[in-house]
Design a protein around this motif. Structure first.
Motif, PDB file in Angstrom:
ATOM      1  N   THR A   9      24.780 -37.569  22.125  1.00 26.80           N
ATOM      2  CA  THR A   9      24.571 -38.867  22.778  1.00 26.80           C
ATOM      3  C   THR A   9      23.527 -39.747  22.093  1.00 26.80           C
ATOM      4  OG1 THR A   9      23.007 -37.811  24.305  1.00 26.80           O
ATOM      5  CG2 THR A   9      25.290 -38.022  25.041  1.00 26.80           C
ATOM      6  N   TRP A  10      22.705 -39.176  21.224  1.00 27.11           N
ATOM      7  CA  TRP A  10      21.721 -39.984  20.517  1.00 27.11           C
ATOM      8  C   TRP A  10      22.385 -41.069  19.662  1.00 27.11           C
ATOM      9  CZ3 TRP A  10      22.076 -40.169  15.230  1.00 27.11           C
ATOM     10  CH2 TRP A  10      22.823 -39.160  14.609  1.00 27.11           C
ATOM     11  N   ILE A  11      23.672 -40.886  19.368  1.00 26.18           N
ATOM     12  CA  ILE A  11      24.390 -41.857  18.542  1.00 26.18           C
ATOM     13  C   ILE A  11      24.444 -43.230  19.214  1.00 26.18           C
ATOM     14  CG2 ILE A  11      26.710 -41.501  19.474  1.00 26.18           C
ATOM     15  CD1 ILE A  11      25.795 -41.776  15.750  1.00 26.18           C
ATOM     16  N   VAL A  12      24.175 -43.261  20.536  1.00 25.66           N
ATOM     17  CA  VAL A  12      24.157 -44.538  21.267  1.00 25.66           C
ATOM     18  C   VAL A  12      23.160 -45.511  20.631  1.00 25.66           C
ATOM     19  CG1 VAL A  12      23.429 -45.631  23.431  1.00 25.66           C
ATOM     20  CG2 VAL A  12      24.950 -43.653  23.479  1.00 25.66           C
ATOM     21  N   TRP A  13      22.004 -44.995  20.180  1.00 21.70           N
ATOM     22  CA  TRP A  13      20.940 -45.882  19.702  1.00 21.70           C
ATOM     23  C   TRP A  13      21.275 -46.575  18.389  1.00 21.70           C
ATOM     24  CZ3 TRP A  13      18.354 -47.182  23.576  1.00 21.70           C
ATOM     25  CH2 TRP A  13      18.082 -46.279  24.605  1.00 21.70           C
ATOM     26  N   PRO A  14      21.722 -45.851  17.353  1.00 16.11           N
ATOM     27  CA  PRO A  14      22.104 -46.595  16.138  1.00 16.11           C
ATOM     28  C   PRO A  14      23.274 -47.546  16.352  1.00 16.11           C
ATOM     29  CG  PRO A  14      22.636 -44.248  15.927  1.00 16.11           C
ATOM     30  CD  PRO A  14      21.788 -44.398  17.136  1.00 16.11           C
ATOM     31  N   VAL A  15      24.239 -47.130  17.209  1.00 11.95           N
ATOM     32  CA  VAL A  15      25.374 -48.020  17.500  1.00 11.95           C
ATOM     33  C   VAL A  15      24.884 -49.278  18.228  1.00 11.95           C
ATOM     34  CG1 VAL A  15      27.500 -48.265  18.823  1.00 11.95           C
ATOM     35  CG2 VAL A  15      27.083 -46.172  17.533  1.00 11.95           C
ATOM     36  N   ALA A  16      23.993 -49.074  19.203  1.00  7.24           N
ATOM     37  CA  ALA A  16      23.449 -50.222  19.945  1.00  7.24           C
ATOM     38  C   ALA A  16      22.673 -51.145  19.020  1.00  7.24           C
ATOM     39  CB  ALA A  16      22.547 -49.734  21.077  1.00  7.24           C
ATOM     40  N   GLY A  17      21.960 -50.551  18.053  1.00  7.29           N
ATOM     41  CA  GLY A  17      21.212 -51.362  17.104  1.00  7.29           C
ATOM     42  C   GLY A  17      22.112 -52.236  16.245  1.00  7.29           C
ATOM     43  N   VAL A  18      23.235 -51.666  15.795  1.00  2.00           N
ATOM     44  CA  VAL A  18      24.182 -52.432  14.976  1.00  2.00           C
ATOM     45  C   VAL A  18      24.836 -53.533  15.803  1.00  2.00           C
ATOM     46  CG1 VAL A  18      26.341 -52.309  13.696  1.00  2.00           C
ATOM     47  CG2 VAL A  18      24.619 -50.513  13.396  1.00  2.00           C
ATOM     48  N   LEU A  19      25.255 -53.196  17.021  1.00  2.11           N
ATOM     49  CA  LEU A  19      25.913 -54.180  17.878  1.00  2.11           C
ATOM     50  C   LEU A  19      24.958 -55.268  18.338  1.00  2.11           C
ATOM     51  CD1 LEU A  19      28.181 -51.893  20.112  1.00  2.11           C
ATOM     52  CD2 LEU A  19      28.871 -53.323  18.175  1.00  2.11           C
ATOM     53  N   PHE A  20      23.659 -54.952  18.377  1.00  5.20           N
ATOM     54  CA  PHE A  20      22.683 -55.938  18.833  1.00  5.20           C
ATOM     55  C   PHE A  20      22.666 -57.165  17.918  1.00  5.20           C
ATOM     56  CE2 PHE A  20      18.297 -57.649  18.758  1.00  5.20           C
ATOM     57  CZ  PHE A  20      18.258 -58.131  20.057  1.00  5.20           C
ATOM     58  N   ALA A  21      22.817 -56.924  16.609  1.00  2.00           N
ATOM     59  CA  ALA A  21      22.844 -58.049  15.672  1.00  2.00           C
ATOM     60  C   ALA A  21      24.000 -58.988  15.995  1.00  2.00           C
ATOM     61  CB  ALA A  21      22.962 -57.528  14.236  1.00  2.00           C
ATOM     62  N   ALA A  22      25.175 -58.409  16.303  1.00  2.70           N
ATOM     63  CA  ALA A  22      26.334 -59.238  16.662  1.00  2.70           C
ATOM     64  C   ALA A  22      26.088 -59.949  17.991  1.00  2.70           C
ATOM     65  CB  ALA A  22      27.588 -58.364  16.751  1.00  2.70           C
ATOM     66  N   PHE A  23      25.483 -59.232  18.948  1.00  2.00           N
ATOM     67  CA  PHE A  23      25.173 -59.813  20.259  1.00  2.00           C
ATOM     68  C   PHE A  23      24.249 -61.023  20.111  1.00  2.00           C
ATOM     69  CE2 PHE A  23      22.069 -59.989  23.762  1.00  2.00           C
ATOM     70  CZ  PHE A  23      22.913 -60.240  24.834  1.00  2.00           C
ATOM     71  N   ARG A  24      23.211 -60.885  19.273  1.00  2.00           N
ATOM     72  CA  ARG A  24      22.262 -61.978  19.092  1.00  2.00           C
ATOM     73  C   ARG A  24      22.930 -63.189  18.428  1.00  2.00           C
ATOM     74  NH1 ARG A  24      16.770 -63.007  18.432  1.00  2.00           N
ATOM     75  NH2 ARG A  24      16.410 -61.547  20.155  1.00  2.00           N
ATOM     76  N   GLU A  25      23.809 -62.956  17.457  1.00  2.00           N
ATOM     77  CA  GLU A  25      24.492 -64.064  16.800  1.00  2.00           C
ATOM     78  C   GLU A  25      25.406 -64.811  17.771  1.00  2.00           C
ATOM     79  OE1 GLU A  25      24.009 -65.363  13.793  1.00  2.00           O
ATOM     80  OE2 GLU A  25      22.359 -63.922  13.660  1.00  2.00           O
ATOM     81  N   ILE A  26      26.051 -64.061  18.664  1.00  2.00           N
ATOM     82  CA  ILE A  26      26.904 -64.692  19.676  1.00  2.00           C
ATOM     83  C   ILE A  26      26.067 -65.572  20.595  1.00  2.00           C
ATOM     84  CG2 ILE A  26      28.342 -64.247  21.704  1.00  2.00           C
ATOM     85  CD1 ILE A  26      29.352 -61.724  20.250  1.00  2.00           C
ATOM     86  N   MET A  27      24.904 -65.053  21.024  1.00  2.00           N
ATOM     87  CA  MET A  27      24.030 -65.826  21.906  1.00  2.00           C
ATOM     88  C   MET A  27      23.504 -67.079  21.205  1.00  2.00           C
ATOM     89  SD  MET A  27      24.260 -64.256  24.689  1.00  2.00           S
ATOM     90  CE  MET A  27      23.127 -65.358  25.537  1.00  2.00           C
ATOM     91  N   LYS A  28      23.198 -66.974  19.914  1.00  4.98           N
ATOM     92  CA  LYS A  28      22.730 -68.139  19.165  1.00  4.98           C
ATOM     93  C   LYS A  28      23.827 -69.196  19.066  1.00  4.98           C
ATOM     94  CE  LYS A  28      20.452 -67.168  15.335  1.00  4.98           C
ATOM     95  NZ  LYS A  28      20.036 -66.431  14.115  1.00  4.98           N
ATOM     96  N   ALA A  29      25.059 -68.740  18.884  1.00  6.36           N
ATOM     97  CA  ALA A  29      26.182 -69.682  18.816  1.00  6.36           C
ATOM     98  C   ALA A  29      26.357 -70.404  20.144  1.00  6.36           C
ATOM     99  CB  ALA A  29      27.459 -68.936  18.428  1.00  6.36           C
ATOM    100  N   ILE A  30      26.167 -69.676  21.241  1.00  3.99           N
ATOM    101  CA  ILE A  30      26.290 -70.280  22.573  1.00  3.99           C
ATOM    102  C   ILE A  30      25.197 -71.336  22.771  1.00  3.99           C
ATOM    103  CG2 ILE A  30      26.101 -69.826  25.044  1.00  3.99           C
ATOM    104  CD1 ILE A  30      27.400 -67.105  24.535  1.00  3.99           C
ATOM    105  N   VAL A  31      23.972 -71.003  22.340  1.00  5.31           N
ATOM    106  CA  VAL A  31      22.852 -71.956  22.488  1.00  5.31           C
ATOM    107  C   VAL A  31      23.113 -73.212  21.675  1.00  5.31           C
ATOM    108  CG1 VAL A  31      20.423 -72.321  21.940  1.00  5.31           C
ATOM    109  CG2 VAL A  31      21.145 -70.178  23.012  1.00  5.31           C
ATOM    110  N   ARG A  32      23.609 -73.061  20.450  1.00  5.61           N
ATOM    111  CA  ARG A  32      23.892 -74.225  19.604  1.00  5.61           C
ATOM    112  C   ARG A  32      24.981 -75.107  20.198  1.00  5.61           C
ATOM    113  NH1 ARG A  32      23.959 -70.306  15.260  1.00  5.61           N
ATOM    114  NH2 ARG A  32      22.023 -70.339  14.080  1.00  5.61           N
ATOM    115  N   ALA A  33      25.940 -74.472  20.890  1.00  2.00           N
ATOM    116  CA  ALA A  33      27.073 -75.215  21.439  1.00  2.00           C
ATOM    117  C   ALA A  33      26.694 -76.033  22.663  1.00  2.00           C
ATOM    118  CB  ALA A  33      28.209 -74.260  21.791  1.00  2.00           C
ATOM    119  N   ARG A  34      25.552 -75.717  23.267  1.00  2.00           N
ATOM    120  CA  ARG A  34      25.150 -76.440  24.493  1.00  2.00           C
ATOM    121  C   ARG A  34      24.754 -77.887  24.194  1.00  2.00           C
ATOM    122  NH1 ARG A  34      21.379 -72.038  27.755  1.00  2.00           N
ATOM    123  NH2 ARG A  34      23.043 -70.625  28.312  1.00  2.00           N
TER     124      ARG A  34
END
Length: 329
Positions: free
Chosen positions: A304-329
């Motif tokens: 189950t420790w694999i959750v952390w590296p996977v979450a770390g990789v997905l976090f970069a995509a999550f942050r980019e999505i949120m930045k795109a949403i902020v720019r679109a406002r």
């Protein structure tokens, strides 16, 4: 207001990092850094470029007595950022850096405790099952689970305590700031002094996480040759210990480095990232819940420790999505 402060103020108003401004001017980030810390002065050609990029007059940039840009001279910048700006004094900056340095130690210790929490549960269960200790498997499981919960409770306590201590500095992550004269230079000097330590800790932390699987692989190979069930368990324990040590170093140094970035509004703390990062806490809370739920339901702490590296990789995509949403406002 001197030229250095005017460059900082206008760069931040546009939501640019030093790298962004350097790219627009065709210079290095180090050049922009020296201008902003008053260690160097741009030549006339660069001042003209700065005037065009910022949408201000050269008189405003060169003459110290002109403190504010007339409203008509400002180029409109629609970046979706809040207009609220708070001034940060030298005293506040020094106090925050001291708090952040201490908090980095305790927060990283809490993260390490969370990763180490199942170690005794796994070890006691393996020793009991192999007959190395006078305790049945059920009793060993109960004892290990109790220790696991105590360690997680201690970690949560550290997170809450540091969160409460740092509450007065939350504005650094949420609203735009303008630092008083001399603050940027002081922060950059401390950041530069810490740069080598930051690189060393990051390298060691990443290396420990990468090689953490080696003991487990070695134990599995030895298991097939000697038919010893205890070795894979020891391999899992060593894996978790190495990951805990590596992650502690990474969290420690990233938290420390993040303190400099907050005051300079760089890296993850640019004005755009501040708005995009409002849901970071929710993201990591979900990741933690997934890790704990999966671990308790399956009892596969070795997986189950694999959750952390996977979450770390997905976090970069999550942050980019949120930045795109902020720019679109």
């Amino acid at each position: 207001m001197i030229l250095a402060d005017k460059i900082i103020e206008n760069r931040k108003k546009n939501g640019w990092s030093q790298e962004d401004l350097a790219e627009k001017l065709g210079v290095s980030r180090q050049s922009v850094s020296k201008w902003e810390s008053a260690q160097a002065i741009p030549d006339m050609k660069k001042i003209l470029q700065l005037s065009e990029v910022f949408g201000v007059s050269t008189d405003y940039l060169i003459r110290d007595e002109i403190e504010e840009v007339p409203a008509l001279e400002l180029a409109p910048v629609d970046n979706g950022l809040e207009e609220t700006v708070r001034s940060v004094s030298m005293e506040e900056a020094v106090s925050f850096l001291k708090y952040n340095e201490n908090a980095s130690r305790w927060i990283s210790t809490g993260v390490m405790l969370c990763i180490l929490s199942p170690v005794l549960l796994i070890l006691l269960g393996g020793l009991a099952e192999a007959g190395f200790i006078r305790m049945d498997v059920t009793a060993a499981g109960i004892a290990g689970t109790g220790i696991l919960l105590i360690m997680i409770a201690a970690a949560v306590g550290l997170f809450i305590r540091e969160g409460m201590r740092g509450k007065k500095y939350e504005y650094l992550e949420k609203i735009d700031i303008d630092t008083e004269y001399g603050v940027n230079g002081m922060v950059k000097e401390r950041r530069d002094a810490y740069a080598e330590t930051h690189s060393r800790r990051m390298i060691i932390g990443v290396m420990l996480c990468i090689i953490s699987a080696v003991p487990l692989l070695g134990a599995q190979a030895d298991k097939y040759s000697n038919n010893t069930d205890l070795l894979p368990i020891l391999g899992v324990v060593l894996l978790l210990v190495m990951i805990a040590a590596g992650v502690k170093l990474i969290v420690l140094t990233c938290t420390r480095q993040g303190g400099f970035d907050r005051l300079l509004e760089e890296g993850d703390y640019t004005r755009l990232n501040k708005k995009a990062g409002k849901f970071d806490g929710v993201y990591w809370a979900i990741a933690t819940a997934v890790y704990l739920a999966w671990s308790f339901v399956t009892s596969r702490w070795d997986m189950t420790w694999i959750v952390w590296p996977v979450a770390g990789v997905l976090f970069a995509a999550f942050r980019e999505i949120m930045k795109a949403i902020v720019r679109a406002r």
